[in-house]
Design a protein around this motif. Structure first.
Motif, PDB file in Angstrom:
ATOM      1  N   ASP A   1       0.847  -1.179   0.000  1.00 16.35           N
ATOM      2  CA  ASP A   1       0.000   0.000   0.000  1.00 16.35           C
ATOM      3  C   ASP A   1       0.891   1.240   0.000  1.00 16.35           C
ATOM      4  OD1 ASP A   1      -2.016   1.931   0.496  1.00 16.35           O
ATOM      5  OD2 ASP A   1      -1.959   1.521   2.637  1.00 16.35           O
ATOM      6  N   PRO A   2       0.832   2.048  -1.051  1.00 16.75           N
ATOM      7  CA  PRO A   2       1.728   3.201  -1.139  1.00 16.75           C
ATOM      8  C   PRO A   2       1.496   4.243  -0.053  1.00 16.75           C
ATOM      9  CG  PRO A   2       0.247   3.120  -3.047  1.00 16.75           C
ATOM     10  CD  PRO A   2       0.026   1.879  -2.256  1.00 16.75           C
ATOM     11  N   LEU A   3       0.279   4.402   0.383  1.00 18.48           N
ATOM     12  CA  LEU A   3       0.003   5.391   1.431  1.00 18.48           C
ATOM     13  C   LEU A   3       0.688   4.990   2.734  1.00 18.48           C
ATOM     14  CD1 LEU A   3      -1.386   7.996   2.158  1.00 18.48           C
ATOM     15  CD2 LEU A   3      -3.453   6.708   2.667  1.00 18.48           C
ATOM     16  N   PHE A   6       4.449   5.470   2.316  1.00 19.58           N
ATOM     17  CA  PHE A   6       4.805   6.890   2.408  1.00 19.58           C
ATOM     18  C   PHE A   6       4.752   7.356   3.855  1.00 19.58           C
ATOM     19  CE2 PHE A   6       3.749  11.431   2.421  1.00 19.58           C
ATOM     20  CZ  PHE A   6       4.889  11.918   1.803  1.00 19.58           C
ATOM     21  N   ALA A   7       3.723   6.905   4.584  1.00 19.67           N
ATOM     22  CA  ALA A   7       3.610   7.278   5.996  1.00 19.67           C
ATOM     23  C   ALA A   7       4.822   6.775   6.785  1.00 19.67           C
ATOM     24  CB  ALA A   7       2.312   6.727   6.591  1.00 19.67           C
ATOM     25  N   GLY A  11       7.193   9.348   8.666  1.00 17.06           N
ATOM     26  CA  GLY A  11       7.391   9.185  10.105  1.00 17.06           C
ATOM     27  C   GLY A  11       8.864   9.027  10.463  1.00 17.06           C
ATOM     28  N   ALA A  12       9.572   8.237   9.660  1.00 14.50           N
ATOM     29  CA  ALA A  12      11.000   8.050   9.891  1.00 14.50           C
ATOM     30  C   ALA A  12      11.751   9.371   9.697  1.00 14.50           C
ATOM     31  CB  ALA A  12      11.553   6.982   8.947  1.00 14.50           C
ATOM     32  N   GLN A  90       8.319  13.265  -3.125  1.00 10.44           N
ATOM     33  CA  GLN A  90       8.495  13.768  -1.760  1.00 10.44           C
ATOM     34  C   GLN A  90       9.536  12.946  -1.013  1.00 10.44           C
ATOM     35  OE1 GLN A  90       7.085  16.591  -0.130  1.00 10.44           O
ATOM     36  NE2 GLN A  90       8.772  16.022   1.195  1.00 10.44           N
ATOM     37  N   THR A  91       9.514  11.637  -1.241  1.00  9.81           N
ATOM     38  CA  THR A  91      10.468  10.761  -0.580  1.00  9.81           C
ATOM     39  C   THR A  91      11.897  11.054  -1.042  1.00  9.81           C
ATOM     40  OG1 THR A  91       8.769   9.068  -0.371  1.00  9.81           O
ATOM     41  CG2 THR A  91      11.015   8.342  -0.084  1.00  9.81           C
TER      42      THR A  91
END
Length: 136
Positions: A1-3, A6-7, A11-12, A90-91
């Motif tokens: 799941d990409p969401l 990404f979370a 978070g990291a 964004q990553t």
């Protein structure tokens, strides 16, 4: 799941950002920094895991979208692909920021280089062998 992936990355990233701020404060006062470095390492592991999951999700979506187009199937995969691209973009910015934090704000350029080299080795071995390498 990409969401979810990404979370995990976000978070990291936020965790490392906080650790770096604490690291800089502790360094000024001469306190032990080893626990902070360990926390940063754990958060970096989470970041790289999330990033790998995002890339895999993006590739899978692209393949499925192309398949559907060939079959004449209309779907919402274009939206999902756009979301994945935005997450990846964004990553990539997080990655750039993290490199700066570890190399320069924590003053450990060799640590960043070693982490990236180890990650690349593990990724290549996983790709070639169909699974992660064994712990040595």
């Amino acid at each position: 799941d990409p969401l979810t992936a990404f979370a995990l990355c976000k978070g990291a990233y936020e965790g490392i950002k906080g650790c770096v701020a604490v690291y800089q404060d502790l360094k000024k006062t001469g306190h032990d920094l080893s626990n902070i470095t360990t926390e940063v390492g754990g958060a970096l592991s989470k970041f790289f895991k999330g990033h790998a999951e995002l890339e895999a999700s993006h590739q899978k979506t692209e393949v499925q979208r192309e398949d559907n187009q060939k079959k004449g199937i209309k779907d919402d995969l274009a939206t999902q692909a756009i979301d994945n691209v935005m997450f990846l973009r964004q990553t990539k910015q997080f990655y750039t920021d993290l490199e700066k934090m570890v190399r320069w704000e924590m003053g450990q350029p060799d640590l960043w280089r070693e982490i990236v080299e180890e990650y690349q080795i593990a990724a290549e071995e996983t790709k070639n062998a169909g699974g992660p390498r064994r712990q040595e």
